[in-house]
Design a protein around this motif. Structure first.
Motif, PDB file in Angstrom:
ATOM      1  N   ASN A  60      12.146  -6.190 -14.348  1.00 54.11           N
ATOM      2  CA  ASN A  60      11.584  -6.695 -13.086  1.00 54.11           C
ATOM      3  C   ASN A  60      11.685  -5.672 -11.965  1.00 54.11           C
ATOM      4  OD1 ASN A  60      11.043  -9.601 -13.727  1.00 54.11           O
ATOM      5  ND2 ASN A  60      13.218  -9.533 -14.203  1.00 54.11           N
ATOM      6  N   TRP A  61      12.502  -4.627 -12.159  1.00 49.60           N
ATOM      7  CA  TRP A  61      12.787  -3.667 -11.095  1.00 49.60           C
ATOM      8  C   TRP A  61      11.562  -2.838 -10.732  1.00 49.60           C
ATOM      9  CZ3 TRP A  61      12.568   1.706 -11.044  1.00 49.60           C
ATOM     10  CH2 TRP A  61      13.079   2.298  -9.886  1.00 49.60           C
ATOM     11  N   SER A  62      11.523  -2.459  -9.463  1.00 47.65           N
ATOM     12  CA  SER A  62      10.516  -1.523  -8.962  1.00 47.65           C
ATOM     13  C   SER A  62      11.121  -0.759  -7.792  1.00 47.65           C
ATOM     14  CB  SER A  62       9.280  -2.278  -8.487  1.00 47.65           C
ATOM     15  OG  SER A  62       8.394  -1.393  -7.845  1.00 47.65           O
ATOM     16  N   SER A  63      10.717   0.473  -7.635  1.00 44.65           N
ATOM     17  CA  SER A  63      11.233   1.266  -6.511  1.00 44.65           C
ATOM     18  C   SER A  63      10.548   0.891  -5.201  1.00 44.65           C
ATOM     19  CB  SER A  63      11.035   2.760  -6.786  1.00 44.65           C
ATOM     20  OG  SER A  63       9.655   3.053  -6.907  1.00 44.65           O
ATOM     21  N   VAL A  64       9.447   0.167  -5.308  1.00 43.75           N
ATOM     22  CA  VAL A  64       8.713  -0.273  -4.117  1.00 43.75           C
ATOM     23  C   VAL A  64       8.594  -1.790  -4.156  1.00 43.75           C
ATOM     24  CG1 VAL A  64       7.461   1.899  -3.865  1.00 43.75           C
ATOM     25  CG2 VAL A  64       6.483   0.072  -5.258  1.00 43.75           C
ATOM     26  N   TYR A  99       9.479   3.737   3.589  1.00 45.42           N
ATOM     27  CA  TYR A  99      10.545   3.763   2.595  1.00 45.42           C
ATOM     28  C   TYR A  99      10.902   5.172   2.121  1.00 45.42           C
ATOM     29  CZ  TYR A  99       8.590  -0.962   2.440  1.00 45.42           C
ATOM     30  OH  TYR A  99       8.075  -2.173   2.776  1.00 45.42           O
ATOM     31  N   TRP A 100       9.920   5.927   1.678  1.00 46.93           N
ATOM     32  CA  TRP A 100      10.237   7.238   1.093  1.00 46.93           C
ATOM     33  C   TRP A 100      10.563   8.291   2.134  1.00 46.93           C
ATOM     34  CZ3 TRP A 100      11.807   6.644  -3.454  1.00 46.93           C
ATOM     35  CH2 TRP A 100      11.242   5.691  -4.300  1.00 46.93           C
ATOM     36  N   ALA A 101       9.771   8.392   3.187  1.00 45.80           N
ATOM     37  CA  ALA A 101      10.026   9.403   4.222  1.00 45.80           C
ATOM     38  C   ALA A 101      11.412   9.238   4.855  1.00 45.80           C
ATOM     39  CB  ALA A 101       8.931   9.378   5.280  1.00 45.80           C
ATOM     40  N   PRO A 102      11.832   8.011   5.221  1.00 41.98           N
ATOM     41  CA  PRO A 102      13.180   7.870   5.784  1.00 41.98           C
ATOM     42  C   PRO A 102      14.286   8.309   4.818  1.00 41.98           C
ATOM     43  CG  PRO A 102      11.886   5.929   6.285  1.00 41.98           C
ATOM     44  CD  PRO A 102      11.079   6.752   5.326  1.00 41.98           C
ATOM     45  N   LEU A 103      14.117   8.024   3.521  1.00 36.84           N
ATOM     46  CA  LEU A 103      15.131   8.450   2.551  1.00 36.84           C
ATOM     47  C   LEU A 103      15.203   9.970   2.462  1.00 36.84           C
ATOM     48  CD1 LEU A 103      14.785   5.896  -0.381  1.00 36.84           C
ATOM     49  CD2 LEU A 103      16.611   6.070   1.303  1.00 36.84           C
ATOM     50  N   GLY A 124       0.815  -1.212   0.000  1.00 34.18           N
ATOM     51  CA  GLY A 124       0.000   0.000   0.000  1.00 34.18           C
ATOM     52  C   GLY A 124       0.852   1.266   0.000  1.00 34.18           C
ATOM     53  N   TRP A 125       0.286   2.345  -0.488  1.00 38.40           N
ATOM     54  CA  TRP A 125       1.025   3.607  -0.607  1.00 38.40           C
ATOM     55  C   TRP A 125       1.416   4.173   0.750  1.00 38.40           C
ATOM     56  CZ3 TRP A 125      -0.637   8.097   1.581  1.00 38.40           C
ATOM     57  CH2 TRP A 125      -1.959   8.148   1.996  1.00 38.40           C
ATOM     58  N   LEU A 126       0.603   3.935   1.785  1.00 35.26           N
ATOM     59  CA  LEU A 126       0.931   4.455   3.111  1.00 35.26           C
ATOM     60  C   LEU A 126       2.190   3.780   3.656  1.00 35.26           C
ATOM     61  CD1 LEU A 126       0.071   6.440   5.288  1.00 35.26           C
ATOM     62  CD2 LEU A 126      -1.319   4.634   6.301  1.00 35.26           C
ATOM     63  N   THR A 127       2.261   2.472   3.505  1.00 32.61           N
ATOM     64  CA  THR A 127       3.465   1.736   3.923  1.00 32.61           C
ATOM     65  C   THR A 127       4.673   2.245   3.156  1.00 32.61           C
ATOM     66  OG1 THR A 127       2.189  -0.231   4.453  1.00 32.61           O
ATOM     67  CG2 THR A 127       4.538  -0.544   4.055  1.00 32.61           C
ATOM     68  N   GLY A 163      15.967  -2.387   5.982  1.00 25.98           N
ATOM     69  CA  GLY A 163      15.657  -3.621   6.705  1.00 25.98           C
ATOM     70  C   GLY A 163      14.183  -3.971   6.617  1.00 25.98           C
ATOM     71  N   TRP A 164      13.326  -2.985   6.821  1.00 26.68           N
ATOM     72  CA  TRP A 164      11.884  -3.217   6.689  1.00 26.68           C
ATOM     73  C   TRP A 164      11.536  -3.627   5.262  1.00 26.68           C
ATOM     74  CZ3 TRP A 164      10.944   1.966   9.498  1.00 26.68           C
ATOM     75  CH2 TRP A 164      10.812   1.746  10.870  1.00 26.68           C
ATOM     76  N   LYS A 165      12.111  -2.890   4.315  1.00 29.21           N
ATOM     77  CA  LYS A 165      11.769  -3.131   2.917  1.00 29.21           C
ATOM     78  C   LYS A 165      12.238  -4.505   2.458  1.00 29.21           C
ATOM     79  CE  LYS A 165      11.876  -0.852  -1.565  1.00 29.21           C
ATOM     80  NZ  LYS A 165      12.480   0.220  -2.364  1.00 29.21           N
TER      81      LYS A 165
END
Length: 194
Positions: free
Chosen positions: A103-107, A45-49, A37-40, A161-163
């Motif tokens: 196959n790549w994805s940023s999420v 992922y995005w906010a920490p970066l 989901g976008w919230l996760t 780690g989460w990702k």
């Protein structure tokens, strides 16, 4: 131009190269079958970066706070090691991204006709893009030389780690025993460590 300036410019150019490479190769990926989901994605992922990049930004942003406490000397040999780490990380990340192809994805996603890539650095590391990016962040933290650099690397490490745990669950569900065998013979990020 001083040696220090050349080294710092090299670090900046390596990051810019990776950004351009990523944007250029983001087109034409396979269609998505499953995604988080976008919230996760946003929170984990995005906010920490974004926070990590801000922490590695210009020191003036942080005034005379504890984040600016120097922990590494600002000398040419340190900047040279920082550049080496950033370039090594950029090379690993881009090579790994190239091997993933469409196959790549940023999420965290599973693509239609997703393939399990086991060549190149994927022979030893399941998430070499993360390893490469962590090397880049570590090199940039060394370049900054302040407490904020360590904090930035820590934030990225926790986020990755989460990702990677989420990716591993999705890959296990997609590839079953094949992924389990792959997982048993490879490291997540650093061979012999994790």
């Amino acid at each position: 131009m001083t040696t220090e300036t050349w080294l710092k410019t090299g670090i900046d150019l390596a990051w810019k190269f990776v950004a351009v490479y990523w944007l250029w190769h983001a087109w034409g990926n396979k269609a998505t079958l499953r995604t988080e989901g976008w919230l996760t994605q946003s929170l984990l992922y995005w906010a920490p970066l974004v926070v990590a990049f801000v922490l590695l930004g210009p020191g003036e942003w942080f005034g005379h706070s504890w984040l600016r406490e120097g922990i590494v000397p600002h000398v040419v040999p340190v900047f040279a090691v920082a550049l080496l780490l950033v370039v090594a990380g950029a090379t690993l990340a881009c090579w790994s991204r190239h091997l993933l192809g469409r196959n790549w994805s940023s999420v965290v996603q599973v693509k239609r006709e997703h393939e399990l890539v086991e060549s190149g650095p994927y022979r030893w590391i399941r998430h070499p893009i993360y390893t490469g990016l962590l090397l880049m962040f570590a090199g940039s933290a060394l370049d900054v030389g302040d407490v904020r650099g360590i904090l930035a690397v820590g934030i990225v490490l926790v986020s990755f780690g989460w990702k990677l745990r989420a990716e591993e669950r999705m890959m296990q569900a997609t590839f079953g025993d094949r992924y389990l065998r792959y997982r048993q013979r490879t490291a997540a990020l650093i061979p012999g460590v994790w």
